[in-house]
Design a protein around this motif. Structure first.
Motif, PDB file in Angstrom:
ATOM      1  N   GLN A  36      -9.004  -6.352  -0.590  1.00 39.98           N
ATOM      2  CA  GLN A  36      -7.937  -5.599  -1.232  1.00 39.98           C
ATOM      3  C   GLN A  36      -8.460  -4.870  -2.474  1.00 39.98           C
ATOM      4  O   GLN A  36      -8.003  -3.786  -2.809  1.00 39.98           O
ATOM      5  CB  GLN A  36      -6.795  -6.554  -1.620  1.00 39.98           C
ATOM      6  CG  GLN A  36      -5.553  -5.873  -2.186  1.00 39.98           C
ATOM      7  CD  GLN A  36      -4.807  -5.085  -1.136  1.00 39.98           C
ATOM      8  OE1 GLN A  36      -5.003  -5.321   0.058  1.00 39.98           O
ATOM      9  NE2 GLN A  36      -3.974  -4.157  -1.546  1.00 39.98           N
TER      10      GLN A  36
ATOM     11  N   GLU B 194       0.962  -5.873   2.210  1.00 44.83           N
ATOM     12  CA  GLU B 194       0.734  -4.610   2.917  1.00 44.83           C
ATOM     13  C   GLU B 194       0.740  -4.824   4.422  1.00 44.83           C
ATOM     14  O   GLU B 194       1.304  -4.038   5.166  1.00 44.83           O
ATOM     15  CB  GLU B 194      -0.600  -4.001   2.491  1.00 44.83           C
ATOM     16  CG  GLU B 194      -0.481  -3.164   1.242  1.00 44.83           C
ATOM     17  CD  GLU B 194      -1.775  -2.428   0.919  1.00 44.83           C
ATOM     18  OE1 GLU B 194      -2.529  -2.104   1.854  1.00 44.83           O
ATOM     19  OE2 GLU B 194      -2.015  -2.188  -0.273  1.00 44.83           O
ATOM     20  N   ASP B 195       0.095  -5.915   4.851  1.00 42.69           N
ATOM     21  CA  ASP B 195      -0.030  -6.144   6.290  1.00 42.69           C
ATOM     22  C   ASP B 195       1.285  -6.579   6.938  1.00 42.69           C
ATOM     23  O   ASP B 195       1.565  -6.221   8.065  1.00 42.69           O
ATOM     24  CB  ASP B 195      -1.108  -7.195   6.567  1.00 42.69           C
ATOM     25  CG  ASP B 195      -2.506  -6.618   6.419  1.00 42.69           C
ATOM     26  OD1 ASP B 195      -2.609  -5.378   6.313  1.00 42.69           O
ATOM     27  OD2 ASP B 195      -3.479  -7.384   6.390  1.00 42.69           O
ATOM     28  N   TYR B 196       2.061  -7.385   6.207  1.00 43.29           N
ATOM     29  CA  TYR B 196       3.262  -7.949   6.837  1.00 43.29           C
ATOM     30  C   TYR B 196       4.545  -7.334   6.296  1.00 43.29           C
ATOM     31  O   TYR B 196       5.626  -7.867   6.504  1.00 43.29           O
ATOM     32  CB  TYR B 196       3.269  -9.480   6.670  1.00 43.29           C
ATOM     33  CG  TYR B 196       2.126 -10.113   7.417  1.00 43.29           C
ATOM     34  CD1 TYR B 196       2.242 -10.417   8.769  1.00 43.29           C
ATOM     35  CD2 TYR B 196       0.908 -10.357   6.795  1.00 43.29           C
ATOM     36  CE1 TYR B 196       1.184 -10.952   9.471  1.00 43.29           C
ATOM     37  CE2 TYR B 196      -0.162 -10.884   7.486  1.00 43.29           C
ATOM     38  CZ  TYR B 196      -0.015 -11.188   8.825  1.00 43.29           C
ATOM     39  OH  TYR B 196      -1.069 -11.711   9.526  1.00 43.29           O
TER      40      TYR B 196
ATOM     41  N   SER C 243      -2.631  -6.565  15.747  1.00 43.42           N
ATOM     42  CA  SER C 243      -2.844  -8.011  15.808  1.00 43.42           C
ATOM     43  C   SER C 243      -2.310  -8.568  17.122  1.00 43.42           C
ATOM     44  O   SER C 243      -2.929  -9.434  17.739  1.00 43.42           O
ATOM     45  CB  SER C 243      -2.124  -8.715  14.662  1.00 43.42           C
ATOM     46  OG  SER C 243      -2.567  -8.218  13.441  1.00 43.42           O
TER      47      SER C 243
ATOM     48  N   SER D  50       2.002  -1.099   8.118  1.00 44.02           N
ATOM     49  CA  SER D  50       2.131  -2.519   8.419  1.00 44.02           C
ATOM     50  C   SER D  50       2.358  -2.725   9.909  1.00 44.02           C
ATOM     51  O   SER D  50       1.752  -3.602  10.526  1.00 44.02           O
ATOM     52  CB  SER D  50       3.281  -3.106   7.600  1.00 44.02           C
ATOM     53  OG  SER D  50       3.725  -4.298   8.163  1.00 44.02           O
TER      54      SER D  50
ATOM     55  N   PHE E  86      -0.724  -2.462  11.865  1.00 41.62           N
ATOM     56  CA  PHE E  86      -1.524  -3.691  11.782  1.00 41.62           C
ATOM     57  C   PHE E  86      -0.934  -4.779  12.673  1.00 41.62           C
ATOM     58  O   PHE E  86      -1.657  -5.466  13.404  1.00 41.62           O
ATOM     59  CB  PHE E  86      -1.588  -4.178  10.332  1.00 41.62           C
ATOM     60  CG  PHE E  86      -2.157  -5.568  10.201  1.00 41.62           C
ATOM     61  CD1 PHE E  86      -3.525  -5.772  10.259  1.00 41.62           C
ATOM     62  CD2 PHE E  86      -1.329  -6.667  10.053  1.00 41.62           C
ATOM     63  CE1 PHE E  86      -4.045  -7.051  10.170  1.00 41.62           C
ATOM     64  CE2 PHE E  86      -1.844  -7.947   9.967  1.00 41.62           C
ATOM     65  CZ  PHE E  86      -3.207  -8.137  10.030  1.00 41.62           C
TER      66      PHE E  86
ATOM     67  N   ALA F 291      -7.016  -4.526  13.630  1.00 39.45           N
ATOM     68  CA  ALA F 291      -6.572  -5.738  12.944  1.00 39.45           C
ATOM     69  C   ALA F 291      -7.726  -6.373  12.173  1.00 39.45           C
ATOM     70  O   ALA F 291      -7.659  -7.530  11.798  1.00 39.45           O
ATOM     71  CB  ALA F 291      -6.008  -6.732  13.956  1.00 39.45           C
TER      72      ALA F 291
ATOM     73  N   ARG G 256      -9.763  -7.861   9.591  1.00 39.96           N
ATOM     74  CA  ARG G 256      -9.552  -8.414   8.246  1.00 39.96           C
ATOM     75  C   ARG G 256     -10.580  -9.509   8.037  1.00 39.96           C
ATOM     76  O   ARG G 256     -10.953 -10.196   8.987  1.00 39.96           O
ATOM     77  CB  ARG G 256      -8.151  -9.031   8.121  1.00 39.96           C
ATOM     78  CG  ARG G 256      -6.998  -8.057   8.166  1.00 39.96           C
ATOM     79  CD  ARG G 256      -6.953  -7.165   6.942  1.00 39.96           C
ATOM     80  NE  ARG G 256      -5.858  -6.223   7.004  1.00 39.96           N
ATOM     81  CZ  ARG G 256      -5.934  -5.006   7.530  1.00 39.96           C
ATOM     82  NH1 ARG G 256      -7.070  -4.593   8.058  1.00 39.96           N
ATOM     83  NH2 ARG G 256      -4.902  -4.200   7.534  1.00 39.96           N
TER      84      ARG G 256
END
Lengths: 677, 184
Positions: free
Chosen positions: A308, A373-375, A436, A429, A432, A296, A298
């Motif tokens: 990005q 992208e993550d969500y 998280s 996603s 990730f 996770a 970031r």
């Protein structure tokens, strides 16, 4: 008036005379006058408040930072620990840290607004060029403090984000590797990474910032305020008209910061839930662990666009990374530094405004892309992709098989491949999101452990986390046991599919009465949760449960329950309380050479070892450790051991797959034996 | 107030004036040089701390790596020194080990992403490696899945199997973000 002109007829009060004394010797009245009575062309306006709010934000950071400093300890074994103490144990620590954390973010936003305004209003033009350059340097200093501050709690997210950031510093041509080594204080991340980052964050950078800020403000005063044209109202003084507006804006900024910290508490209070102040304000992740992947990872949200941006250069190799991390950001800063000169040309100002807006829009777009992208898995309609998922599972993602499955129809193949791409995005996603979630669990567990009455050991929090069965058990199990054993609640909806893939017993609840009841259930014993997928599927135990145990004359229901109770008592899982009379009866049945004791050793019943497992202390820590160390031992499966490796047995001079400590962690985790607050 | 009216000697234009200026700058500079120099000297200390030569570290035993060609992740355990603290037998990183059916040779890949240094993980599908930071993907033998942000394939590590079946990996770190595998 009249009296004053007559000299000392009116005696001044003691304060008045004291003020005169200091004014004579310092001239402070003139200084104050200069500071406050700055002419504001066209009168005070709200649009002039941004610079002042930035100074206020910086002052807030200095004040909260100094107080945080009073409680912070920069070393690999004390950074996380001291931040934990500030956040969760010190009265008001959560508020102090929360303000520092969120004001840093507010400062980045205010910086962007201030810069936008200066560029749009053309305030960078002559004679204010130098002040504009100073402003850009100030901006870089603030971003530098944001970057260095992120590492200081020494938690997983700060640690891994810093690894990326410092590795990027390492690709600067020529000096890169040395620069990287200097910044991290050696070749490995550790104490000196923290002490250096802290010195940068709290000393070098703010020191430089203060010097620059003083010059920035002095030059601002020298040139006067760059007034918005056309001026329609009469001029006013800085004090008090503009100061009042500035003060209101500062309060508004602080209100937003406090709001971000306190709104979760308000929500909880309205919902009637208890408020744990330690969880308000800034997050604290699990302690940094170089050996534990952190998927996770970031950067802070305002650096997401840079993060990005690196993905934009996919396929460019080292050049791409160099372009993305060094060249393009460097060029953008270069253009910004040239703005005062570019602005002299005919269309220069328009170019500058368009360029700045373009950068802001680009950064916004990149941030949105990163978040998307993550969500992605959160907001995409997965039901619409069910057919694609099915086909993917059937073909294993193979393009040739896909073409065959769709009968070579080009349009269909293209459409399906587009859907597969979406599936891949969902997978990324989801990875990730899962990471998280895991990070949140790890953080919560670390904080729970740190709050033990025994406190944190001198070796630091990481040692405590690494020896915690609750957090390490699942990882060790996944790595070493899960390729055969399932670990799933039999009542869970996914249980059937998980069990179908397993090739050894389900160890969820092993040692409990419920687990034993399942084993002694004729319908389950040969099922996938027990011996179904093993070599013992047709063994003596399965035969016994399915034939002997179903004979209600020999084995009354109460007898079986007594055996279950006695077995659960052997395991002695935390919280288990088998009824004592049943346990005593069960022990007799187990030991009896006409019942279990005909095959199983139990205490001193004299049964031979090597035929079946020794049931003495079955499911206890010692028993579990023993079977993991060596299932081929005569106490366990002996020669009939199916495929289970001896995890704790080493051949002469070689390593065992697992250390004793690791095996104990797995045993403790299976037994649910770990610290509970 | 009276002293303001006393005459001031302006040696600035004279030769002595030049000397005074030069000397004051040099003297003041020398005085300041000591603290700055001492500071910078100590600050540069990490540059002279070169890493100990890479050595083979025992990671696991051959039997613990199933011969199915699928890489498995193993922690690398070694003694570690962090400035003033010495750690005994600590996990210092991770490797992926795999071996082909019936093979006695083991291939080792560093789990550190050659792009920016994150921790490369196995995809949930088990078909490739993926770095969670910038989505660099690698095949199971560490090759780049194009297009990739990563400038080079995953770093292969030298690996040998001792007589007693112990798998030893030469633990090295390489510079991130460059096309060539340069030891850090």
């Amino acid at each position: 008036m009249k009296n004053a002109t007559q000299g000392d007829v009116v005696k001044k009060g003691v304060f008045g005379r004291l003020a005169d004394f200091f004014d004579d010797r310092t001239g402070y009245r003139a200084l104050m006058h200069d500071a406050l009575y700055e002419r504001v062309p066209g009168g005070a306006r709200w649009r002039y408040v941004w610079g002042s709010t930035l100074v206020f934000a910086f002052m807030t950071q200095v004040i909260t930072g100094l107080f945080l400093w009073a409680s912070y300890s920069a070393s690999a074994q004390t950074a996380w620990e001291s931040v934990y103490y500030i956040q969760h144990e010190m009265a008001g620590g959560w508020l102090l840290r929360g303000i520092h954390h969120f004001m840093a973010q507010a400062m980045v936003v205010l910086l962007a607004l201030h810069l936008l305004q200066v560029v749009i209003d053309g305030a960078y033009k002559a004679p204010r060029e130098v002040n504009f350059w100073l402003g850009l340097i100030l901006m870089m200093l603030v971003l530098g403090m944001a970057l260095t501050g992120y590492l200081l709690p020494w938690d997983q997210k700060g640690y891994w984000a810093t690894i990326v950031a410092t590795n990027l510093a390492g690709i600067v041509p020529g000096i890169g590797p040395s620069l990287q080594q200097l910044v991290i204080g050696g070749s490995e991340y550790g104490h000196h990474t923290l002490t250096r980052f802290f010195a940068l964050h709290a000393g070098f950078l703010p020191g430089a910032l203060i010097v620059m800020l003083v010059v920035h403000l002095a030059l601002f005063r020298k040139h006067g305020l760059h007034a918005k044209q056309p001026i329609t109202k009469p001029d006013a003084m800085f004090w008090p008209d503009q100061v009042l507006r500035d003060a209101v804006a500062m309060l508004a900024v602080m209100a937003v910061v406090l709001g971000v910290i306190l709104v979760p508490a308000l929500k909880a209070m309205l919902a009637g839930e208890p408020v744990d102040v330690g969880h308000l304000g800034a997050e604290l992740g699990a302690p940094a662990d170089p050996s534990l992947p952190y998927a996770a990872a970031r950067p802070e949200w305002y650096f997401l666009f840079l993060f990005q941006f690196l993905k934009v250069f996919e396929g460019w190799g080292a050049t791409g990374e160099f372009l993305g991390a060094i060249v393009v950001p460097g060029l953008i800063m270069g253009v910004m530094f040239l703005m005062p000169i570019i602005g002299n040309w005919k269309l220069g100002h328009r170019f500058n405004v368009a360029f700045t807006l373009g950068i802001v829009a680009g950064a916004g777009l990149l941030t949105a892309m990163a978040l998307n992208e993550d969500y992605y898995a959160v907001w995409v309609d997965k039901a619409a992709l069910a057919d694609a998922q099915k086909l993917y599972d059937e073909t294993g993602g193979d393009e040739e098989k896909l073409a065959a499955a769709l009968g070579g129809d080009k349009a269909k193949i293209t459409a399906m491949e587009a859907k597969w791409e979406k599936l891949e995005k969902i997978r990324h996603s989801q990875a990730f999101l899962d990471a998280s979630k895991q990070a949140k669990l790890d953080a919560a567990r670390a904080i729970e452990l740190a709050g033990r009455p025994e406190k944190i050991p001198p070796a630091g929090m990481l040692e405590l986390v690494r020896t915690d069965a609750k957090s390490q058990g699942p990882r060790l199990f996944a790595q070493h046991c899960a390729s055969c054993h399932a670990y799933v609640d039999p009542q869970a909806p996914e249980a059937a599919s998980v069990l179908a893939k397993a090739s050894a017993a389900n160890l969820h609840g092993f040692g409990s009465a419920a687990w034993m009841r399942g084993l002694l259930d004729p319908d389950q014993v040969a099922g996938p949760a027990y011996f179904g997928n093993t070599a013992h599927k047709d063994g003596d135990m399965v035969n016994f449960v399915q034939n002997d145990l179903t004979d209600a004359d020999t084995w009354k229901k109460d007898d079986i329950e007594a055996v279950i109770a006695a077995m659960a008592a052997e395991a002695g899982l935390p919280g288990a309380k088998p009824a004592e009379p049943a346990v005593a009866k069960g022990r007799e049945l187990i030991a009896s050479d006409e019942r279990c004791g005909s095959c199983h050793r139990f205490r001193d019943n004299g049964a031979d070892l090597g035929t079946a497992c020794d049931l003495t202390g079955w499911g206890s820590r010692d028993w579990l450790v023993g079977i993991i160390v060596d299932p081929t031992h005569e106490r366990f499966y002996g020669d009939t051991n199916d495929r289970m490796p001896s995890f704790g047995k080493a051949d002469e001079g070689s390593l065992a797959p697992l250390t004793r400590a690791q095996i104990e962690l797995i045993a403790d985790w299976l037994r649910g034996e770990w610290y509970r607050p | 107030m009276a002293q303001q009216h006393r005459p001031v000697v302006h040696p600035a234009d004279s030769r002595r004036g030049f000397l005074a200026k030069a000397l004051s700058i040099i003297t003041g500079g020398l005085a300041t040089l000591a603290p700055v120099g001492a500071g910078v000297w100590a600050f540069l200390d990490p540059l002279r701390r070169t890493k100990a030569a890479a050595s083979y570290l025992p990671v696991t035993e051959l039997a613990a790596i199933p011969d199915d060609g699928v890489p498995r992740q193993f922690p690398v355990i070694a003694d570690r020194v962090d400035a003033w603290t010495g750690f005994a037998a600590e996990p210092i990183g991770a490797v992926y080990l795999r071996r082909a059916k019936g093979s006695e040779t083991v291939e080792a890949l560093s789990a550190t992403c050659p792009h920016a240094g994150c921790f490369v993980e196995m995809e949930s599908t088990g078909k490739c490696f993926r770095c969670p930071c910038h989505n660099s993907e690698f095949t199971l033998d560490g090759g780049i899945v194009a297009p990739s942000p990563s400038p080079r394939p995953m770093d292969a590590l030298e690996c040998r199997v001792a007589k007693n079946g112990e798998v030893e990996v030469k633990w090295q770190k390489f510079r991130a973000g460059v096309a060539d595998k340069v030891e850090q």
